[in-house]
Design a protein around this motif. Sequence first.
Motif, PDB file in Angstrom:
ATOM      1  N   THR A  36       1.287   4.557  -2.856  1.00  0.00           N
ATOM      2  CA  THR A  36       1.384   6.001  -2.580  1.00  0.00           C
ATOM      3  C   THR A  36       2.697   6.573  -3.109  1.00  0.00           C
ATOM      4  O   THR A  36       2.735   7.653  -3.695  1.00  0.00           O
ATOM      5  CB  THR A  36       1.277   6.252  -1.067  1.00  0.00           C
ATOM      6  N   LEU A  37       3.779   5.815  -2.906  1.00  0.00           N
ATOM      7  CA  LEU A  37       5.089   6.289  -3.348  1.00  0.00           C
ATOM      8  C   LEU A  37       5.119   6.511  -4.860  1.00  0.00           C
ATOM      9  O   LEU A  37       5.690   7.494  -5.350  1.00  0.00           O
ATOM     10  CB  LEU A  37       6.163   5.274  -2.942  1.00  0.00           C
ATOM     11  N   ALA A  79       0.829  -1.206   0.000  1.00  0.00           N
ATOM     12  CA  ALA A  79       0.000   0.000   0.000  1.00  0.00           C
ATOM     13  C   ALA A  79       0.861   1.252   0.000  1.00  0.00           C
ATOM     14  O   ALA A  79       0.554   2.244  -0.680  1.00  0.00           O
ATOM     15  CB  ALA A  79      -0.929  -0.017   1.216  1.00  0.00           C
ATOM     16  N   ALA A  80       1.954   1.209   0.746  1.00  0.00           N
ATOM     17  CA  ALA A  80       2.863   2.362   0.783  1.00  0.00           C
ATOM     18  C   ALA A  80       3.500   2.585  -0.590  1.00  0.00           C
ATOM     19  O   ALA A  80       3.726   3.723  -1.013  1.00  0.00           O
ATOM     20  CB  ALA A  80       3.933   2.158   1.848  1.00  0.00           C
ATOM     21  N   GLN A  96       2.939   7.523  -6.741  1.00  0.00           N
ATOM     22  CA  GLN A  96       2.231   8.736  -7.167  1.00  0.00           C
ATOM     23  C   GLN A  96       3.194   9.893  -7.398  1.00  0.00           C
ATOM     24  O   GLN A  96       2.893  10.834  -8.142  1.00  0.00           O
ATOM     25  CB  GLN A  96       1.171   9.120  -6.129  1.00  0.00           C
TER      26      GLN A  96
END
Lengths: 210, 210
Positions: free
Chosen positions: B191-192, B187-188, B194
């Motif tokens: 985000t990264l 999940a991280a 993006q």
Amino acid sequence: MARTGRPREFDRDKALDAALTLFWTQGYEPTSLNQLKACMGNISPASFYAAFGSKEALFREVVQRYLETYGQVITPLWDETLAPRNAIEQTLRRSARMQTTRSHPTGCLIVLGASNCSPENQSVQTLLAAERARTRKGIKACVDRSVANGELSPSPATQTLPTLFTTFLHGMACEARDGDRARKLDAAITTLMQIWDSLALRPKSVSSRQ
Amino acid sequence: MARTGRPREFDRDKALDAALTLFWTQGYEPTSLNQLKACMGNISPASFYAAFGSKEALFREVVQRYLETYGQVITPLWDETLAPRNAIEQTLRRSARMQTTRSHPTGCLIVLGASNCSPENQSVQTLLAAERARTRKGIKACVDRSVANGELSPSPATQTLPTLFTTFLHGMACEARDGDRARKLDAAITTLMQIWDSLALRPKSVSSRQ
DNA sequence: GTTGTTCTATACTAATTGATACGGAAATGG
DNA sequence: CCATTTCCGTATCAATTAGTATAGAACAAC
């Protein structure tokens, strides 16, 4: 209160600092008592054990000293007078600078200090893992605080931020050890912080480069 | 070609795998020959040295095997048929999954395998540092390739991407060792990634979750 | 079955590990 | 001065470190 008896001939504080440097460089297990005694001013085994108890007790004291000095770079995490975004940014930037400074060993003692351990030294490993958990918790608290004050929405993406920042923070230990300089990491932090801004509903704090 | 003489009684390949697991768990220095011989099927010292030469030679062979198996998760970096963004994303996601899988030790052998070393084993430390440098180079090549094909602009922010991704990749070793699960890291990573998209002039590749 | 080759088991090496025992040296308090 | 306390230097501890020497066992080739 004056102590009776023969006074110690070496400086306990300086010896502790020397041990800190050695443990920071090599890690817990590979650092032998001979090396320690040598770097602490060629003190005798008797002096060593009288003053510090054991290798593990010394290491625990070293970790304590590290947290009270170099480790202070992450205290913004628990400073509630700072905007959460700023607290995390400061933590990252100060860590980057500290870990890459060449007047002492590079990297982070808490991340690298006992990463290679045989089973009988698991307690030492656990000691550092607990500190890393504390850091993780501090980062999460900042994100939670920001959600609470309405800066960040409680979206799935927001919930990944603690892991994202923590992983990057801990990763810097490896990069610093491998020779990366402060400027390089600092520039990456600038880019990383843009994620926060892109998730912010309303910007409440501005980027600061200490 | 048939070899003459008494055949070896243990399975060299299985012994190597067992050594891999032990080195991965404890790191190079804390792993003793006694532990190694025990986990390799209670082989004798003579058998050990005849088959593997030395502790360091065994470790080098172990690293080689690791790179050929678990380490393959980062091969997208050098797959030029993949869009650069996709190559990096795949590398991160596959690393996250591999490092958190519980059927083998967690974390990354290349990052953690010799992080605590006394001076006399510096060659082992250098061996792993060289592999990390290779990874760093692969990530940078992906970013450069993306700039070259016009997806990313050669802006200052773009130039921080290699450090950003590399630091996160290496940081996952710490998080995985501390118990983080694949889903959390994955999940991280979403985000990264993006950040890449926010810097892209024109999107050339879509996010893929393997 | 003999010969030649390569394995294994056992005993062992020298060095180092973290930690102690003990006697004497050096200070303080009286 | 003496008595007490504490520290230091040396010798030493048992255990473990990585690595060897030697003798014999187990196979293949012939």
